[in-house]
Write a protein that holds these residues in place. Structure first.
Motif: not given
Length: 471
Positions: A122-136
């Motif tokens: 869950l922490l990784l998912a939050l980090t990726i959301h904050l970084v703003g990676l594209d969908n793929p």
């Protein structure tokens, strides 16, 4: 490899079958497993069922989300993709918890591991959301992390738990089915936890789905589907264990009921027939003592009286051994102990309500326990109920005992009166009350006994030895 093209053309069908296999696994467990089974595994399997249903829904998302991309706005597609990823992680988390609950007395380190891995994802998912990676990229990273850190340890832990549990079951067939399920989870750890999409880090750079496709020409979803099929069949076959457990429990209850009825019948016949006749013989011998002048005859008569007294004492001890042991605790304690017995608690949710104002004599407790025990036995054997309520209440000058269930009910006049119902009527009469039964198909059953308060009731009881001697 021509089959590689065949699999490529039917990729959507493969994903549909993949999702269906795991969804059926979860649905079968929910429908067939017994919530009230005495076996711990019956309760633990609900986590495996949750894994199957969530994982099946995730795989179906692989089919339906691409179809919607042409019709939905970008933010909606992003939401669907994130929901799909969370379904995958949640399914693997359920598998991890399933493996954890199978462990008897788990170590604190295992507890922290089972808690920390989902929290880390869950922490990784939050980090990726904050970084703003594209969908793929987002889907790729989170999916790979879920497989490595949730699916892999979850599958191995669950496999270990099932394998160890299989040797705790006496029936060899069901133990063998659980071991098949355990080995299928080991295989699932390989094809679903280690073989992931290629990535520039270890071990995804050495072992990944594209490499498997190049080597064998078979997509990894086919192997996952086959492993899931073996797991599903093994678990469904093992679920028969809970049905067998319930059948054996009901059979034992029926046998115990018949034996108890026979003991009561034999004891009553001894009391009403043999004991009364023996008492009569004793009275006759007593009356003869004053009419015999011969010392030798008087001595023989005295010996006969002594032997007869020993026979009477032996018969009374035998009658006592035939009867059920009288209750030693309070009514609350005895009822709590009764409904807490595995033969009832493992099959029913039983609630107990006792009105403090309802006073019950000590000698009435045994009859109340006998009524409740027989009523609950009938619920287990015949009603098909999941819940029962036992209530003792005071209504004016009347004490009222009700046992209600949510079972299938029956047409009262179509049911023959057997030993069980006769036993309940006898207990009700000894309480000074009457038994009534209210039931109808699909409406459950209410067994009710009402009797006057203790100070207004004259209990029926068996005569004592002195009373019998006095006529």
């Amino acid at each position: 490899m021509f089959w590689k093209e065949i699999f490529a053309l039917n990729h959507i069908i493969i994903l549909s079958i993949y999702g269906q296999v795991f969804f059926v696994l979860g649905l079968a467990i929910f429908l067939q497993s017994r919530r009230h089974s005495r076996l711990k595994l019956a309760r633990d399997l609900r986590w495996l069922a949750l894994f199957g249903i969530l994982h099946g829904m995730h795989e179906w998302g692989q089919v339906f989300i691409p179809i919607q991309t042409d019709y939905l706005p970008a933010f909606a597609v992003t939401l669907l993709l994130m929901a799909q990823i969370f379904l995958l992680a949640a399914s693997f988390a359920a598998l991890l918890i399933f493996g954890y609950v199978l462990v008897d007395q788990p170590a604190p380190a295992l507890h922290w591991l089972v808690t920390g891995l989902p929290a880390g994802w869950l922490l990784l998912a939050l980090t990726i959301h904050l970084v703003g990676l594209d969908n793929p990229a987002r889907v790729h990273v989170l999916t790979t992390a879920a497989r490595y850190f949730l699916a892999l340890p979850g599958s191995l832990l669950a496999a270990r738990g099932l394998y160890r549990y299989s040797y705790l079951i006496a029936d060899a067939h069901y133990g063998r089915m659980l071991r098949w399920a355990a080995w299928s989870l080991v295989a699932y750890a390989l094809v679903a936890g280690l073989i992931v999409a290629p990535a520039p880090f270890f071990p995804a750079n050495l072992l990944h789905r594209e490499l498997l496709l190049d080597w064998l020409g078979v997509p990894v979803e086919v192997f996952r589907s086959l492993v899931g099929l073996v797991l599903t069949i093994s678990i469904i076959r093992a679920l028969d264990l809970f049905e067998t457990e319930v059948d054996r429990l009901i059979e034992k209850m029926e046998i115990d009921g018949v034996r108890a009825s026979e003991r009561d019948r034999i004891g009553q016949e001894i009391h009403d027939g043999v004991m009364q006749g023996t008492y009569s013989v004793g009275l006759i011998l007593d009356s003869m003592a004053n009419h015999i002048d011969n010392p030798l005859a008087s001595q023989r008569l005295l010996q006969a009286q002594q032997v007869l007294e020993q026979v009477i004492l032996g018969l009374r001890r035998y009658m006592t051994s035939l009867r059920s042991h009288p209750p030693t605790g309070t009514l609350d304690e005895e009822l709590m102990a009764l409904i807490g017995e595995a033969r009832f608690r493992s099959l029913l949710d039983i609630s107990l309500e006792i009105d403090p104002a309802a006073s019950v004599e000590k000698r009435s407790i045994g009859h109340i326990i006998g009524l409740v025990q027989e009523a609950l036995s009938n619920v287990v054997r015949h009603a098909g109920a999941s819940q029962a309520k036992v209530r003792l209440a005071l209504a004016g000058d009347t004490t009222r005992l009700t046992i209600e269930d949510n079972g299938q009910g029956f047409v009262i006049h179509r049911v023959a009166e057997g030993y069980g119902l006769l036993t309940m009527r006898n207990h009700a009469q000894l309480l000074g009350g009457q038994l009534t039964i209210d039931s109808a198909p699909d409406r459950g059953t209410i067994v009710c006994v009402a009797w006057p308060q203790a100070e207004r009731r004259h209990m029926k009881s068996l005569p004592t030895e002195a009373e019998a001697r006095n006529g």
